[in-house]
Scaffold this active site. Structure first.
Site, PDB file in Angstrom:
ATOM      1  N   ALA A  99      43.473  38.343  40.942  1.00 26.38           N
ATOM      2  CA  ALA A  99      43.997  39.150  39.191  1.00 26.38           C
ATOM      3  C   ALA A  99      43.134  38.217  38.176  1.00 26.38           C
ATOM      4  CB  ALA A  99      45.508  38.611  39.229  1.00 26.38           C
ATOM      5  N   LYS A 100      43.157  38.693  37.575  1.00 27.90           N
ATOM      6  CA  LYS A 100      42.215  38.106  36.036  1.00 27.90           C
ATOM      7  C   LYS A 100      43.159  38.581  34.923  1.00 27.90           C
ATOM      8  CE  LYS A 100      39.440  34.639  36.025  1.00 27.90           C
ATOM      9  NZ  LYS A 100      39.009  33.757  37.193  1.00 27.90           N
ATOM     10  N   GLY A 101      42.997  37.403  34.081  1.00 30.65           N
ATOM     11  CA  GLY A 101      43.052  37.759  32.491  1.00 30.65           C
ATOM     12  C   GLY A 101      42.421  37.296  31.519  1.00 30.65           C
TER      13      GLY A 101
END
Ligand code: NAD
Length: 413
Positions: A99-101
């Site tokens: 994931a990444k934010g």
């Protein structure tokens, strides 16, 4: 337009004959969230920032990936980085997905209070998609342990005290010893394992290895320091302000101490060294170049200026596909990002394990486990690549195989 994975992953799907249904599931994220983050600044004015979380794949375990505060963050950026995390966690065999934010903001324009507000708004807006067994953020560019403390608090106010919701948090809140140095140190372990495989004598055995580092933040600084301590000659370093070049080697601990009183490398006085531009370490005459700043710093337009025979990707995607193709055709060895900078997520995993089991490991234990895991993964990639083969392709093939196998084992009904 039909969804497409990164070029590197698409090439691996082809090489491995991955069936189209399986590839299709990896071509887009399982979930993407874009949110508004309204912040009342110190000047009393309302600013509406945009935040993102992209959850690419959780077939091997909870989504895992950093949260970045940077002015250029956009959804495409976060998508690419989320996919990269899926391959990274698989390659070093962690029970996590990818994931990444991100928040599109320049953190240097925010006061500490405003930064804290951004973190809190982010949790309020994205919180329902996060959880200690669902998706676990960590620091990335522009965020740090303090940011993780604020995320932890905002999440815990809603759900009860839950330190496992983030990794890379302050030690006092359940962070792991060794997390801060992990990515830089891991890159140096991957480098030494590769040099050893290539038949180079390591500094510890009396060899002389020169290294140039672009970026002097968490990754670059810790990599430069670890390399220096192990006897490598760090001949160039830079940050966004500029940098220094000394073919005889820079004294990294002295530079680091001097930086405590100055914001930027360009503000220092470094006797015997020549001032250089932020991009120059990529092009200096050294055995190894370690880009540890932004993505896409070497592309088709400047790849001909790179002379080092070995590149260790400390940053995520510092080389474009075009640049990699040129370099590998020329015989340059590239230790890919999903291996070279996996130290951070490895120690994040150790932090999560300690939190889940109410354990506290001392620093030596964390670092020994980190070194062993990175070295083992590097040897596996070197073996899979064979004589003169591409380490990038070998790493991607190993990662894709693991993710696809997990998908098969979980079934599709
Ligand atoms: P950071 O914010 O701590 O440091 C970034 C550094 O790059 C700073 O010194 C900055 O001045 C410098 N920089 C920015 N623009 C530059 C330019 N044009 N030229 C030269 N230097 C420039 O970030 P970080 O955590 O060290 O992350 C660096 C890279 O490593 C990013 O690509 C990040 O995604 C990746 N990464 C970080 C971690 C981690 O644990 N921190 C883990 C995996 C990957």
């Amino acid at each position: 337009m039909a969804a497409r994975a990164s070029d590197a992953a698409e090439a691996a799907f082809l090489r491995l004959g991955i069936d189209d249904a399986a590839a299709q599931r990896l071509r887009s994220a399982q979930r993407e969230v874009t949110v508004q983050l309204p912040i009342v600044g110190d000047d009393g004015q309302l600013r509406v920032l945009t935040g993102f979380r992209v959850q690419h794949s959780d077939v091997r375990g909870p989504f895992k990936g950093g949260l970045r505060f940077h002015p250029t963050v956009d959804l495409d950026d976060v998508r690419r980085l989320a996919e990269l995390m899926t391959w990274k966690t698989a390659l070093v065999d962690l029970p996590f997905g990818g994931a990444k934010g991100g928040v599109a903001v320049d953190p240097r324009t925010l006061s500490p209070r405003e930064r804290e507000l951004v973190a809190r708004r982010y949790i309020e807006a994205i919180g329902p998609a996060l959880g200690p067994r669902t998706d676990i953020p960590a620091p990335d560019m522009g965020t740090d342990a303090t940011t993780m403390g604020h995320l932890l608090d905002a999440y815990s106010r809603i759900h009860g005290f839950e330190p496992r919701i983030v990794t890379g948090k302050p030690i006092e809140l359940g962070g792991s010893l060794g997390r801060t140095v992990a990515t830089g140190r891991g890159a140096v372990v991957a480098l030494e394992t590769t040099l050893d495989h290539l038949g180079r004598t390591l500094p510890a055995q009396g060899g002389d290895v020169t290294l140039a580092v672009q970026g002097f933040g968490n990754v670059g600084q810790n990599a430069a320091l670890e390399a220096h301590v192990r006897g490598h000659r760090v001949v160039a370093v830079s940050d966004a302000s500029g940098g220094w070049h000394d073919p005889d080697g820079l004294d990294i601990p002295v530079l680091e101490r001097a930086l405590a009183d100055h914001a930027d490398l360009a503000d220092l006085t470094v006797p015997g060294a020549r001032p250089i531009a932020p991009e120059d370490p990529l092009f200096v005459d050294a055995d190894v170049v370690l880009p540890a700043a932004l993505g896409r710093v070497v592309d088709a337009g400047n790849v001909d200026r790179v002379v080092a025979p070995l590149i260790v990707e400390g940053a995520n995607e510092p080389l474009t596909e075009d640049a990699c193709a040129v370099l590998e055709a020329r015989g340059t060895t590239i230790v890919p990002d999903i291996l070279a900078n996996a130290g951070g997520v490895i120690v994040s995993y150790y932090e999560w394990v300690q939190g889940a089991n109410l354990l506290t490991w001392d620093e030596a234990e964390v670092l020994a486990r980190l070194d062993a895991r990175i070295a083992a993964a590097t040897r596996q990639v070197l073996r899979a690549a064979g004589e003169g083969g591409s380490l990038r392709d070998a790493a991607m093939d190993l990662a894709v195989r693991r993710v696809v196998r997990a998908m098969e084992l979980r079934g599709t009904a």
